[in-house]
Scaffold this motif. Structure first.
Motif, PDB file in Angstrom:
ATOM      1  N   GLY A 360       0.818  -1.209   0.000  1.00 20.43           N
ATOM      2  CA  GLY A 360       0.000   0.000   0.000  1.00 20.43           C
ATOM      3  C   GLY A 360       0.850   1.256   0.000  1.00 20.43           C
ATOM      4  N   TYR A 361       0.182   2.405   0.134  1.00 24.61           N
ATOM      5  CA  TYR A 361       0.888   3.699   0.182  1.00 24.61           C
ATOM      6  C   TYR A 361       1.926   3.707   1.301  1.00 24.61           C
ATOM      7  N   THR A 362       3.059   4.363   1.073  1.00 21.24           N
ATOM      8  CA  THR A 362       4.193   4.336   2.004  1.00 21.24           C
ATOM      9  C   THR A 362       3.826   4.785   3.410  1.00 21.24           C
ATOM     10  N   ASP A 363       3.242   5.986   3.555  1.00 24.28           N
ATOM     11  CA  ASP A 363       2.974   6.505   4.900  1.00 24.28           C
ATOM     12  C   ASP A 363       1.944   5.654   5.635  1.00 24.28           C
ATOM     13  N   ARG A 364       0.916   5.203   4.916  1.00 25.20           N
ATOM     14  CA  ARG A 364      -0.141   4.418   5.573  1.00 25.20           C
ATOM     15  C   ARG A 364       0.358   3.026   5.961  1.00 25.20           C
ATOM     16  N   MET A 365       1.278   2.459   5.180  1.00 23.36           N
ATOM     17  CA  MET A 365       1.800   1.132   5.511  1.00 23.36           C
ATOM     18  C   MET A 365       2.636   1.173   6.792  1.00 23.36           C
TER      19      MET A 365
END
Length: 478
Positions: A360-365
């Motif tokens: 998934g997206y970097t920050d959310r992962m």
């Protein structure tokens, strides 16, 4: 703990499912039509579910659930008891929603799977309303299956195939107290075993062939290097084991971080085969799921659904896309947490023959991994997928042309190079990388077909060539 959801929880679950599906629809007009119509149709189908359950009478809870079926921007229902009871009594036959024909037409033109995905999502939503009294009866599950079969039959008639089996409502049903359990589940499992027993049709690729395929992917230099380092580590571990040397514990589970369209699923599929080729996994298949493939809409069923997904992945890789959606910061009781616990337990129970990749997206992962100590301890290898730059996007566009038998005129080549460089430089959070390129290619092909169909007797070259006017029109359509 209560085994029945509240109307507020049902509304949240319903809204989340509908909103997630709406985001999958690329066409704005189709997305708008779906958003406007879906609430009314689902309310009708909920009445049909409750009519099917002759053992249960309509209660105030049914009215609360009925009035919970709405999404932001649409009218909020305020039905009274007699209206719902009358609606249940007068429900006739299931009729597919008007937008379903448009979904199928879009799938035929674009090669997408929106219609089948809607059939699965509708099955889960109707099960949510069937569980108004805490149990899905066999008759309710039967009605839900009929709805699904009507939709899937229309998909089959249109030639819309899928690799994924449809969700069956009877997997979630329970007999009423005193009722005899139907033998249907036994009939369900037999064909699945036969499918698993079938030998693979093609010879398995060698490690060298798989690595060549990895090298052939556009860009991803850092990811390719990380994959090769990981393979070297695995190889040396096996050699140390064979030599009787100690092997320190090591997790092969991975976190893929990056924006959509950067090749995460493609690399995961290759990694599954590579792990099989070096002897880490017994089968090497990839099972791809997201939140909707792991989480059910009512208590106790998420564990069954998540376990089913894991069972299919044993011997290979379970790839969880947009994994951060499993963690709902607003609700500690969200069913996503239950799915995570099931996955963690299976990672331990099958640690020698199951690998999990979350993406998934970097920050959310990063937030997702730190949300649970069990996740932190098992996921310590991160692969970062960078956005494709203008040149790489152009390389992807050229490969799509070549693969599909199209050529670019010299002017077309210049136009696309400039266009894709601009797409990269002006990218925002909605930038879709290779997905955007695919959309541009498909729009250009459609525009070229409109242009070439006007020619008297087009030559082979004219049938293949994409000109700037095709590409410009395609760009405006995205």
């Amino acid at each position: 703990m209560s085994t029945v959801m509240t109307a507020s929880e049902v509304h949240k679950q319903y809204t989340a499912t509908v909103t997630a599906f709406r985001k999958l629809i690329p066409d704005p007009a189709l997305r708008l039509a779906f958003g406007r119509q879906v609430d009314g149709y689902v309310r009708q189908y909920a009445l049909g579910v409750w009519q099917a359950d002759s053992a249960s009478s309509i209660s105030p809870r049914h009215v609360e659930f009925y009035n919970a079926i709405w999404t932001p921007g649409n009218p909020v229902p305020s039905a009274l008891y007699w209206e719902v009871a009358s609606g249940v009594a007068n429900f006739d036959l299931f009729q597919p929603p008007a937008f379903f024909q448009d979904l199928r037409q879009y799938d035929r033109l674009r090669g997408t799977a929106l219609a089948r995905r809607f059939a699965d999502d509708l099955t889960l939503l109707l099960l949510l309303f069937a569980a108004v009294d805490g149990v899905v009866s066999e008759s309710e599950a039967g009605f839900v299956n009929v709805c699904s079969e009507v939709l899937l039959e229309l998909c089959d008639k249109d030639g819309l195939r899928t690799d994924r089996p449809a969700i069956r409502a009877d997997q979630f049903s329970a007999p009423r107290p005193g009722a005899h359990a139907a033998p249907a589940p036994k009939q369900e499992t037999a064909p699945a075993k036969q499918e698993e027993a079938q030998p693979p049709a093609e010879p398995e690729p060698t490690l060298e062939e798989l690595l060549a395929e990895l090298d052939g992917l556009c860009g991803l230099d850092k990811v390719k290097k990380d994959v090769k380092s990981l393979i070297n580590l695995v190889k040396v571990r096996k050699l140390r084991e064979e030599a009787g040397l100690p092997v320190p514990p090591m997790s092969l589970h991975l976190v893929f971080m990056g924006n959509p369209g950067t090749g995460k699923t493609t690399v995961a599929r290759l990694l599954a085969k590579i792990y099989h080729a070096v002897g880490v996994l017994s089968k090497g298949q990839l099972v791809e799921v997201d939140r909707s493939g792991l989480v059910a809409g009512f208590v106790g069923q998420t564990a069954l659904k998540a376990q089913e997904a894991v069972q299919k992945a044993i011997g290979g890789v379970l790839f969880i896309d947009e994994a951060y959606a499993l963690v709902n910061a607003e609700s500690a009781n969200d069913f996503g947490h239950e799915a995570i616990e099931v996955i963690l337990k299976n990672m331990e129970d099958h640690r020698k023959d199951l690998i999990v990749i979350v993406a998934g997206y970097t920050d959310r992962m990063e937030q997702f991994i730190h949300a649970n100590p069990g996740l932190e301890s098992r996921f310590n290898k991160y692969f970062f997928f960078e956005d494709y730059d203008g040149k790489q996007l152009m390389e992807i566009f050229r490969s799509m042309c070549k693969k599909n038998g199209y050529t670019l005129s010299e002017e077309g080549e210049q136009f696309m190079e400039k266009d894709l460089q601009g797409l990269y430089e002006e990218r925002d959070e909605n930038f879709g990388n290779a997905r955007d390129v695919r959309n541009l290619f498909e729009q250009a092909v459609a525009c070229q077909a409109d242009r070439v169909s006007q020619l008297e007797e087009p030559t082979r070259e004219q049938l293949m060539e994409l000109k700037p006017e095709d590409l410009e029109e395609g760009h405006h359509g995205v």
